[in-house]
Design a protein around this motif. Structure first.
Motif, PDB file in Angstrom:
ATOM      1  N   UNK A 101       1.371  -1.319   0.520  1.00  0.00           N
ATOM      2  CA  UNK A 101       0.066  -0.187   0.054  1.00  0.00           C
ATOM      3  C   UNK A 101       0.301   2.129   0.190  1.00  0.00           C
ATOM      4  N   UNK A 102       0.239   2.176   1.275  1.00  0.00           N
ATOM      5  CA  UNK A 102       1.093   3.472   1.082  1.00  0.00           C
ATOM      6  C   UNK A 102       2.364   3.291   1.309  1.00  0.00           C
ATOM      7  N   UNK A 103       2.759   3.133   2.266  1.00  0.00           N
ATOM      8  CA  UNK A 103       3.888   2.215   3.240  1.00  0.00           C
ATOM      9  C   UNK A 103       5.062   2.176   1.488  1.00  0.00           C
ATOM     10  N   UNK A 104       4.816   2.086   1.218  1.00  0.00           N
ATOM     11  CA  UNK A 104       5.642   1.589  -0.218  1.00  0.00           C
ATOM     12  C   UNK A 104       6.881   3.056  -0.192  1.00  0.00           C
ATOM     13  N   UNK A 105       6.463   4.177  -0.175  1.00  0.00           N
ATOM     14  CA  UNK A 105       6.962   5.108  -0.649  1.00  0.00           C
ATOM     15  C   UNK A 105       8.081   5.357   0.696  1.00  0.00           C
ATOM     16  N   UNK A 106       8.022   4.637   1.854  1.00  0.00           N
ATOM     17  CA  UNK A 106       9.047   4.452   2.753  1.00  0.00           C
ATOM     18  C   UNK A 106       9.630   3.776   2.790  1.00  0.00           C
ATOM     19  N   UNK A 156       9.359  15.590   1.191  1.00  0.00           N
ATOM     20  CA  UNK A 156      10.520  14.338   1.029  1.00  0.00           C
ATOM     21  C   UNK A 156      10.754  13.875  -0.119  1.00  0.00           C
ATOM     22  N   UNK A 157      12.352  13.531   0.412  1.00  0.00           N
ATOM     23  CA  UNK A 157      13.095  12.679  -0.927  1.00  0.00           C
ATOM     24  C   UNK A 157      12.378  11.380  -1.358  1.00  0.00           C
ATOM     25  N   UNK A 158      11.599  11.142  -0.927  1.00  0.00           N
ATOM     26  CA  UNK A 158      10.681  10.005  -1.482  1.00  0.00           C
ATOM     27  C   UNK A 158       9.691  10.335  -1.952  1.00  0.00           C
ATOM     28  N   UNK A 159       8.981  11.435  -2.199  1.00  0.00           N
ATOM     29  CA  UNK A 159       7.476  12.420  -2.896  1.00  0.00           C
ATOM     30  C   UNK A 159       6.497  12.035  -1.759  1.00  0.00           C
ATOM     31  N   UNK A 178       6.673   6.685   9.804  1.00  0.00           N
ATOM     32  CA  UNK A 178       5.778   6.032   8.986  1.00  0.00           C
ATOM     33  C   UNK A 178       4.565   5.602   9.091  1.00  0.00           C
ATOM     34  N   UNK A 179       3.547   5.854   9.862  1.00  0.00           N
ATOM     35  CA  UNK A 179       2.300   5.660   9.462  1.00  0.00           C
ATOM     36  C   UNK A 179       1.173   6.441   9.442  1.00  0.00           C
ATOM     37  N   UNK A 180       2.112   7.362   9.403  1.00  0.00           N
ATOM     38  CA  UNK A 180       1.183   8.864   8.730  1.00  0.00           C
ATOM     39  C   UNK A 180       1.834  10.228   8.108  1.00  0.00           C
ATOM     40  N   UNK A 181       3.012   9.861   7.927  1.00  0.00           N
ATOM     41  CA  UNK A 181       4.821  10.753   7.526  1.00  0.00           C
ATOM     42  C   UNK A 181       4.164  12.432   8.164  1.00  0.00           C
ATOM     43  N   UNK A 182       3.992  11.956   9.243  1.00  0.00           N
ATOM     44  CA  UNK A 182       4.405  13.199  10.483  1.00  0.00           C
ATOM     45  C   UNK A 182       5.655  13.400  10.885  1.00  0.00           C
ATOM     46  N   UNK A 183       6.374  14.697  11.136  1.00  0.00           N
ATOM     47  CA  UNK A 183       6.925  15.249  11.496  1.00  0.00           C
ATOM     48  C   UNK A 183       7.538  15.188  12.823  1.00  0.00           C
ATOM     49  N   UNK A 184       8.468  13.819  13.134  1.00  0.00           N
ATOM     50  CA  UNK A 184       8.593  14.267  14.577  1.00  0.00           C
ATOM     51  C   UNK A 184       9.603  14.892  15.207  1.00  0.00           C
TER      52      UNK A 184
END
Length: 189
Positions: A101-106, A156-159, A178-184
């Motif tokens: 799913x969407x996790x592929x970009x990470x 980000x560099x992964x789009x 990785x769950x929601x692409x939120x900044x840490x």
């Protein structure tokens, strides 16, 4: 097969219902003010990929299949899907797009992930909770602006797009969930 209480079902578990195996996509325990507590589960039937809704009282027993969960290393992505290797046996497995799913970009080369497999077929993937990526596009840094409660959009560099504090500029490495692409936080490297 093992019998478990319905309220213990989680994402990635495999359950048997109506003589078919289903992969749990989401599980939610609902406790209404009146009446019995229930567990609402969204599942994908393994035989044909159809999504099914399940609903049990939280105290009901459900048949749960034994799933193998192991660490795999990400190799590459092509038309067949995402390819992973077991670091212990060097055995490779291809995982379809709909499971990743969407996790592929990470996913990055050599990243270690946990794959859940049932009878040699991948059914769920678990990425590390946080990854470090680089900002490739964002608004310029305004001099004198400090980290406040406001955020600005960044790519980000992964789009993937995320929101970062105003003092973060292009080229900065940041840690995101990785769950929601939120900044840490800003990367410490």
């Amino acid at each position: 097969m093992v019998k478990v209480i319905a309220s213990s079902l989680r994402k990635g578990h495999v359950v048997e219902q109506d003589n078919n195996l289903h992969v749990v996509l989401t599980a939610e325990n609902v406790h209404p003010g009146k009446g019995n507590s229930v567990t609402n589960v969204t599942m994908r039937r393994m035989s044909d990929g159809v999504k099914v809704i399940g609903r049990w009282r939280t105290v009901e027993m459900v048949e749960k299949a034994d799933v193998d969960e192991r660490e795999y290393q990400f190799l590459y992505h092509d038309a067949e899907g995402y390819h992973f290797m077991d670091p212990a046996s060097y055995e490779q497995i291809a995982v379809s797009e709909d499971i990743v799913g969407d996790q592929g970009s990470f996913l990055t080369d050599g990243m270690l992930v946990y794959l859940k497999t049932f009878e040699g077929v991948a059914i769920a993937i678990e990425l590390p909770a946080r990854v470090t990526l680089e900002i490739v596009e964002t608004e310029p840094v305004v001099k004198g602006q400090t980290a406040s409660s406001s955020f600005k959009p960044a790519t980000l560099n992964n789009g993937v797009k995320t929101m970062v504090p105003p003092h973060i500029g292009v080229g900065t490495r940041v840690v995101v969930m990785t769950e929601d692409a939120s900044y840490v936080e800003r990367a410490k490297d």
